[in-house]
Design a protein around this motif. Structure first.
Motif, short mmCIF file in Angstrom:
data_model
loop_
_atom_site.label_atom_id
_atom_site.label_comp_id
_atom_site.label_asym_id
_atom_site.label_seq_id
_atom_site.Cartn_x
_atom_site.Cartn_y
_atom_site.Cartn_z
N THR A 15 46.60 41.27 33.89
CA THR A 15 47.61 41.31 32.84
C THR A 15 48.30 39.96 32.71
OG1 THR A 15 49.25 42.18 34.40
CG2 THR A 15 48.12 43.78 33.00
N MET A 16 48.86 39.73 31.55
CA MET A 16 49.66 38.55 31.27
C MET A 16 50.88 38.99 30.49
SD MET A 16 48.72 35.25 28.83
CE MET A 16 47.27 34.81 29.77
N MET A 28 40.19 34.09 33.26
CA MET A 28 40.16 35.40 32.62
C MET A 28 39.94 35.23 31.12
SD MET A 28 40.82 37.36 35.31
CE MET A 28 41.46 38.93 34.78
N LEU A 29 39.90 36.35 30.42
CA LEU A 29 39.69 36.36 28.97
C LEU A 29 40.74 37.23 28.30
CD1 LEU A 29 37.83 35.90 26.39
CD2 LEU A 29 36.74 38.07 27.03
N TYR A 30 41.42 36.67 27.28
CA TYR A 30 42.17 37.51 26.35
C TYR A 30 41.36 37.53 25.07
CZ TYR A 30 45.69 39.65 23.47
OH TYR A 30 46.34 40.52 22.61
N PRO A 31 40.77 38.67 24.69
CA PRO A 31 39.69 38.67 23.71
C PRO A 31 40.10 38.68 22.24
CG PRO A 31 39.95 40.86 24.63
CD PRO A 31 40.90 39.97 25.37
N PRO A 73 37.64 40.02 32.72
CA PRO A 73 36.86 38.95 33.38
C PRO A 73 36.21 38.05 32.34
CG PRO A 73 36.36 41.11 34.32
CD PRO A 73 37.18 41.37 33.10
N ALA A 74 36.24 36.76 32.57
CA ALA A 74 35.59 35.84 31.64
C ALA A 74 34.08 36.04 31.71
CB ALA A 74 35.94 34.40 31.99
N GLU A 88 27.20 38.60 18.19
CA GLU A 88 27.57 37.95 19.44
C GLU A 88 27.41 38.91 20.60
OE1 GLU A 88 30.93 34.96 20.18
OE2 GLU A 88 31.74 36.81 21.02
N LEU A 89 26.75 38.41 21.64
CA LEU A 89 26.63 39.15 22.90
C LEU A 89 27.34 38.36 23.99
CD1 LEU A 89 24.44 40.91 21.57
CD2 LEU A 89 23.04 40.61 23.62
N SER A 90 28.01 39.06 24.87
CA SER A 90 28.59 38.42 26.06
C SER A 90 28.15 39.21 27.29
CB SER A 90 30.11 38.35 25.97
OG SER A 90 30.67 39.63 25.83
N SER A 91 27.88 38.48 28.35
CA SER A 91 27.33 39.10 29.55
C SER A 91 28.07 38.61 30.79
CB SER A 91 25.84 38.78 29.69
OG SER A 91 25.34 39.21 30.93
N ASN A 92 28.30 39.51 31.71
CA ASN A 92 28.89 39.15 32.99
C ASN A 92 27.83 38.98 34.08
OD1 ASN A 92 31.63 39.07 32.23
ND2 ASN A 92 31.72 41.31 32.27
#
Length: 473
Positions: free
Chosen positions: A111-112, A132-135, A220-221, A289-293
């Motif tokens: 959290t932020m 981290m990521l705020y999307p 998570p980024a 767009e795809l994002s992967s961890n």
């Protein structure tokens, strides 16, 4: 308002925030009075810029005592005239841009805690610095504020995976219409202790109170983010591609943007330096767009195999997969420059609508046909977030017709579009809010029961009706 009462209130405001942060000169106030699109300019008693929540509370208390309306304002990037005052000149414009501190980051809780005047891009950067990521991501992120994002429940390009701003917020700090501070800054995913007060203020456009701070969710980024532009024959093929990608990619599918050929024609005409990925012109395009961890290789394999399947099945006609961050940014610039290209080409009639995703191809076909029958040759500018059902269904004039002359038909165009939206079970506002621009339309499409409940909430929380009056209701 009597002149002595006005002077007394302004003196009180100066005592609270300092004389240099109370603007009364008309020329200096002018930027705070104007609608972002330049369609409207209101008038105000003063622009007041508090530094912290205590000062916001003191200003609201003073305005409530004087029964002076308050117009909360963030980055002034709204599109429905929700953050500008009316022409009476009686309102205090409460600019929150000085409340711009990031109070805390809790990586373990993801959290932020931020103040309402924080620029969205600064929040994204702070999250990235913490790994981290705020999307939340949208075209105005370099100037819009999180308070405005929350007040309009902004959407953006990643709603498909992460949800609207409402889903990205856990807690709020709010100054109510009486000048009291509600401290709801709780970083909890579960809290069943009564009414969801947070959700009342998110999307209320400052009509119930002033959001001063928020607890935001972080993620998570991703290790990899990949982009592809896919050429298609129709919106129905876009819907088929969306289903295919959702089945194969699951939560890795972050964004799915639909753009008509006319949209990219506009961009090419106004911004010739931007990339032109295909030699041939196609009726529709999907920006994916795809994002992967997991890994970059995993993401590449998943995207390329999924797009390959779409091509083999005849769902897609052609595709370009970005092989570098620079290429990905170039593809996204095509999407982001559509509104800029529209503005450069001239005025048009805009709609921010949402529909059940399954109905979008039929809606586009029926709306296009109905508008062409009523206004032969008019040009739909269709783009938006197909993955979450949000279309920006804009209408440009026929070739040779003056833009101002076509804008005179705005009410008739709106009736065709909004009646069809209603018939398909959709909403006339997906992510921009209601403000003043759509207030009368809201009254047309909301049921008396729903409007009655909304007015009851407004009356209970703001009995003097001083919080952003004239907006929504």
């Amino acid at each position: 308002m009597a002149e002595d009462s006005r002077a007394s209130l302004l003196a009180r405001c100066r005592a609270i925030v300092g004389a240099s942060h109370v603007i009364t000169d008309q020329a200096d106030m002018a930027p705070f009075m104007a609608d972002w699109r330049g369609r409207y300019s209101g008038r105000g008693l003063a622009v007041v810029l508090p530094l912290d929540t205590a000062q916001v509370a003191a200003i609201v208390t003073a305005c409530a005592a004087a029964r002076v309306p308050i117009v909360p304002q963030g980055g002034r990037t709204g599109l429905v005239m929700g953050s500008v005052p009316d022409l009476s000149g009686d309102a205090i414009v409460l600019s929150l841009r000085r409340l711009n501190r990031i109070r805390a980051i809790d990586p373990a809780n993801r959290t932020m805690t931020v103040e309402a005047g924080c620029i969205l891009a600064d929040i994204q950067a702070a999250a990235a610095y913490a790994g981290m990521l705020y999307p939340l991501s949208l075209a105005a992120e370099g100037s819009c504020t999180i308070g405005g994002n929350l007040s309009t429940n902004a959407g953006g390009t990643a709603v498909l995976r992460y949800g609207n701003t409402r889903e990205l917020c856990l807690g709020l700090e709010v100054v109510n219409a009486q000048g009291e501070v509600w401290d709801g800054l709780r970083g909890l995913r579960k809290d069943n202790t009564g009414y969801a007060l947070r959700d009342l203020f998110i999307g209320a456009e400052g009509t119930l109170g002033v959001i001063t701070a928020a607890v935001l969710k972080l993620y998570p980024a991703p290790r990899a983010a990949l982009t592809a532009l896919v050429a298609l024959d129709s919106p129905r093929h876009a819907l088929e591609l969306l289903g295919l990608l959702q089945a194969r990619c699951g939560a890795a599918l972050t964004g799915f943007e639909l753009m008509s050929a006319f949209c990219l024609d506009l961009v090419a005409a106004q911004f010739p330096d931007l990339p032109r990925p295909f030699a041939a012109r196609h009726p529709q395009y999907a920006l994916v767009e795809l994002s992967s961890n997991e890994s970059d290789q995993h993401a590449h394999g998943l995207l390329e195999s999924s797009v390959g399947q779409a091509l083999e099945a005849g769902v897609a006609r052609d595709a370009v997969v970005a092989t570098s961050q620079q290429q990905a940014l170039g593809l996204w610039r095509l999407r982001e420059h559509i509104p800029l290209a529209q503005a450069a080409a001239g005025k048009n009639i805009k709609h921010d609508i949402s529909l059940p995703v399954s109905t979008i191809p039929d809606f586009i076909a029926r709306a296009d046909a109905a508008l062409d029958q009523a206004f032969p040759g008019c040009q739909p500018v269709t783009f938006g977030h197909l993955g979450d059902g949000n279309l920006h269904y804009n209408v440009a004039p026929p070739i040779g017709v003056e833009h101002d002359a076509f804008l005179a038909h705005q009410a008739s165009v709106n009736r065709i579009v909004h009646d069809l939206v209603d018939a398909f079970g959709g909403s006339i506002s997906a992510e921009h809010g209601i403000g003043v621009l759509k207030r009368e339309e809201l009254a047309r499409y909301k049921s008396p029961v729903e409007l009655g409940m909304m007015r009851a909430i407004k009356g209970a929380l703001d009995p003097l009706s001083i919080m952003n009056p004239g907006k929504i209701l």
